[in-house]
Design an enzyme around this catalytic site. Structure first.
Site, PDB file in Angstrom:
ATOM      1  N   GLY A   1       0.841  -1.210   0.000  1.00  0.00           N
ATOM      2  CA  GLY A   1       0.000   0.000   0.000  1.00  0.00           C
ATOM      3  C   GLY A   1       0.868   1.248   0.000  1.00  0.00           C
TER       4      GLY A   1
ATOM      5  N   ARG B   1       1.061  -4.925  -5.060  1.00  0.00           N
ATOM      6  CA  ARG B   1       1.178  -6.101  -4.189  1.00  0.00           C
ATOM      7  C   ARG B   1       1.351  -7.275  -5.155  1.00  0.00           C
ATOM      8  NH1 ARG B   1      -0.824  -3.909   0.718  1.00  0.00           N
ATOM      9  NH2 ARG B   1      -2.683  -2.611   0.526  1.00  0.00           N
TER      10      ARG B   1
ATOM     11  N   ASP C   1       4.949  -4.911   6.043  1.00  0.00           N
ATOM     12  CA  ASP C   1       5.368  -6.273   6.404  1.00  0.00           C
ATOM     13  C   ASP C   1       5.430  -7.225   5.206  1.00  0.00           C
ATOM     14  OD1 ASP C   1       2.642  -6.245   6.212  1.00  0.00           O
ATOM     15  OD2 ASP C   1       2.280  -7.433   8.011  1.00  0.00           O
TER      16      ASP C   1
ATOM     17  N   THR D   1       4.182   2.716   5.460  1.00  0.00           N
ATOM     18  CA  THR D   1       2.782   2.281   5.531  1.00  0.00           C
ATOM     19  C   THR D   1       2.060   3.208   6.490  1.00  0.00           C
ATOM     20  OG1 THR D   1       1.269   0.620   6.444  1.00  0.00           O
ATOM     21  CG2 THR D   1       3.528   0.497   7.209  1.00  0.00           C
ATOM     22  N   ILE D   2       0.796   3.511   6.190  1.00  0.00           N
ATOM     23  CA  ILE D   2       0.057   4.381   7.111  1.00  0.00           C
ATOM     24  C   ILE D   2      -0.274   3.658   8.411  1.00  0.00           C
ATOM     25  CG2 ILE D   2      -0.950   5.807   5.276  1.00  0.00           C
ATOM     26  CD1 ILE D   2      -3.643   4.250   5.856  1.00  0.00           C
ATOM     27  N   ASP D   3      -0.164   2.305   8.425  1.00  0.00           N
ATOM     28  CA  ASP D   3      -0.687   1.530   9.556  1.00  0.00           C
ATOM     29  C   ASP D   3       0.145   1.620  10.843  1.00  0.00           C
ATOM     30  OD1 ASP D   3      -2.585   0.706   7.731  1.00  0.00           O
ATOM     31  OD2 ASP D   3      -1.621  -1.222   7.320  1.00  0.00           O
TER      32      ASP D   3
ATOM     33  N   ASP E   1       2.364  -0.427  11.764  1.00  0.00           N
ATOM     34  CA  ASP E   1       2.334  -1.772  12.343  1.00  0.00           C
ATOM     35  C   ASP E   1       3.656  -2.525  12.166  1.00  0.00           C
ATOM     36  OD1 ASP E   1       2.132  -1.987   9.611  1.00  0.00           O
ATOM     37  OD2 ASP E   1       0.583  -3.514   9.618  1.00  0.00           O
TER      38      ASP E   1
ATOM     39  N   MET F   1      -8.658   3.114   8.774  1.00  0.00           N
ATOM     40  CA  MET F   1      -7.800   1.999   8.349  1.00  0.00           C
ATOM     41  C   MET F   1      -6.790   1.636   9.437  1.00  0.00           C
ATOM     42  SD  MET F   1      -6.853   2.625   4.376  1.00  0.00           S
ATOM     43  CE  MET F   1      -7.929   2.073   3.065  1.00  0.00           C
ATOM     44  N   GLY F   2      -5.909   0.714   9.107  1.00  0.00           N
ATOM     45  CA  GLY F   2      -4.876   0.285  10.045  1.00  0.00           C
ATOM     46  C   GLY F   2      -4.677  -1.222  10.029  1.00  0.00           C
ATOM     47  N   ARG F   3      -5.472  -1.883   9.218  1.00  0.00           N
ATOM     48  CA  ARG F   3      -5.423  -3.341   9.131  1.00  0.00           C
ATOM     49  C   ARG F   3      -5.591  -3.947  10.524  1.00  0.00           C
ATOM     50  NH1 ARG F   3      -3.768  -6.179   4.530  1.00  0.00           N
ATOM     51  NH2 ARG F   3      -2.699  -4.386   3.644  1.00  0.00           N
TER      52      ARG F   3
ATOM     53  N   LYS G   1     -24.245  14.698  27.165  1.00  0.00           N
ATOM     54  CA  LYS G   1     -23.755  14.733  25.782  1.00  0.00           C
ATOM     55  C   LYS G   1     -24.916  14.588  24.803  1.00  0.00           C
ATOM     56  CE  LYS G   1     -19.053  13.235  26.526  1.00  0.00           C
ATOM     57  NZ  LYS G   1     -17.885  12.577  26.010  1.00  0.00           N
TER      58      LYS G   1
HETATM   59  O1  F6P Z   1      -1.662  -1.218   4.653  1.00  0.00           O
HETATM   60  C1  F6P Z   1      -2.289  -0.043   4.283  1.00  0.00           C
HETATM   61  C2  F6P Z   1      -3.769  -0.244   4.082  1.00  0.00           C
HETATM   62  O2  F6P Z   1      -4.332   0.994   3.691  1.00  0.00           O
HETATM   63  C3  F6P Z   1      -4.518  -0.813   5.285  1.00  0.00           C
HETATM   64  O3  F6P Z   1      -4.781   0.161   6.270  1.00  0.00           O
HETATM   65  C4  F6P Z   1      -5.742  -1.385   4.645  1.00  0.00           C
HETATM   66  O4  F6P Z   1      -6.242  -2.448   5.399  1.00  0.00           O
HETATM   67  C5  F6P Z   1      -5.223  -1.876   3.297  1.00  0.00           C
HETATM   68  O5  F6P Z   1      -4.004  -1.186   3.064  1.00  0.00           O
HETATM   69  C6  F6P Z   1      -6.145  -1.643   2.130  1.00  0.00           C
HETATM   70  O6  F6P Z   1      -5.577  -2.238   1.024  1.00  0.00           O
HETATM   71  P1  F6P Z   1      -5.995  -1.946  -0.485  1.00  0.00           P
HETATM   72  O7  F6P Z   1      -5.520  -0.559  -0.831  1.00  0.00           O
HETATM   73  O8  F6P Z   1      -5.288  -2.994  -1.259  1.00  0.00           O
HETATM   74  O9  F6P Z   1      -7.486  -2.008  -0.536  1.00  0.00           O
END
Ligand code: F6P
Length: 324
Positions: free
Chosen positions: A11, A72, A103, A126-128, A130, A170-172, A214
């Site tokens: 990604g 990928r 990863d 990666t934005i995650d 992780d 996001m964040g997987r 709230k």
């Molecule tokens: O690893 C980055 C990420 O944006 C994750 O946060 C998300 O789960 C995944 O990639 C989405 O993948 P794709 O762009 O292949 O749909």
């Protein structure tokens, strides 16, 4: 060392361009030939190389995405694919490779190394967030800011209508984006994979908030959360079990991956790019360059991808107390 190649894989993440630029310019500084490989490992298999000089990477530090493009690659998961990749590296006269990704990218590098014993150094992109062995990954800070900005806007409309919003980020399998952006945006609840709140506690907490005065709420939901319902089912569940809240769902999706990289990500990517070339020049390989406590350092690929649990429990406490 005469020739280094660089690629981005998996990604995309904001700041990858700044990382490529740093690698290319570091090569120019050390008088080493540098090639860019398009579309990650897939381009490596398809021999999609281009020689890059210091001027090839002008005007990209401020751009999101990756000008080398990313993929990928399924083919790189096969022995035949990796064999082709190796042959291309040799025929292009490349001595070492810098891979920028997450990863999947590093796991690919480990297998490739086992088969072909080729010097590879990685940079976490990666934005995650992780990945082990680095305080932050390239792109994470920008994604956080994008999410906070989006939730600020949602807050305006949530508040005007007395609504409860579920916002999926996001964040997987990692809750870093959810937890940190959730605190930054003042979310009421934050659902992350690392800590399962459970639907009962979620309802109780929302009822308490309502009682405390709230009138609207924002719940940040990590895409990998373990609550056992998808975000739309969760919305229905809350609406059925809580009176007088209208529930709406926003899935932020890929806007989190794009946009102008933050200064933090540009500086991080620049430092790691220089660090990657320095490491290769020092004869290091099979490692990822990261920052730990703000200092550039390295970890073996295998450690970088080992199961991680980086969520800071203090942050959960901060989220709990500040949202009361
Ligand atoms: O690893 C980055 C990420 O944006 C994750 O946060 C998300 O789960 C995944 O990639 C989405 O993948 P794709 O762009 O292949 O749909």
């Amino acid at each position: 060392l005469n020739h280094i190649a660089v690629l981005t894989s998996g990604g995309d993440a904001p700041g990858m361009n700044a990382g490529i630029r740093a690698v290319v310019r570091s090569c120019a500084f050390h008088d080493i030939k540098c090639s860019g490989i398009y579309r990650g490992y897939q381009g490596l298999i398809e021999n999609d190389f281009e020689v890059l000089n210091a001027r090839s990477v002008r005007n990209i530090i401020n751009r999101g995405g990756t000008f080398l493009k990313s993929a990928r690659s399924k083919e790189f998961r096969t022995k035949e694919g990796r064999q082709k990749a190796y042959e291309n590296l040799i025929s292009q006269g490349v001595d070492a490779l810098v891979v920028i990704g997450g990863d999947g990218t590093f796991n690919g590098a480990v297998v490739f190394n086992e088969e072909h014993d080729f010097p590879i150094v990685g940079m976490p992109g990666t934005i995650d967030n992780d990945i082990n062995g680095t305080d932050h990954t390239i792109g994470y800070d920008t994604a956080l800011n994008t999410v906070v900005e989006a939730i600020d806007k949602i807050r305006d409309t949530a508040n005007s209508h007395n609504r409860l919003f579920l916002v999926e980020v996001m964040g997987r399998d990692a809750g870093d984006i959810a937890l940190n952006a959730g605190i930054g945006a003042g979310a009421e609840e934050i659902l992350i994979p690392e800590e399962d709140l459970g639907t009962d506690r979620l309802l109780e907490s929302l009822k308490r908030s309502k009682k405390s005065g709230k009138t609207s709420s924002i719940i940040v939901v990590s895409e990998g959360d373990k609550i056992g319902k998808n975000i739309f089912e969760l919305a229905e569940f809350i609406e059925t079990n809580l009176e007088d809240y209208e529930v709406r769902v926003t899935v932020l999706g890929h806007i989190q991956r794009g946009g102008t990289p933050s200064c933090y990500d540009r500086v991080l990517a620049s430092r790691l790019g220089i660090g990657a070339v320095d490491a290769l020049l020092a004869g290091e390989r099979d490692i990822m360059i990261g920052t730990v406590h703000g200092k550039v350092t390295s970890v073996p690929f295998k450690e970088a991808v080992a199961g991680r649990n980086k969520i800071d429990l203090d942050l959960i406490r901060v989220a709990d107390i500040t949202s009361t």
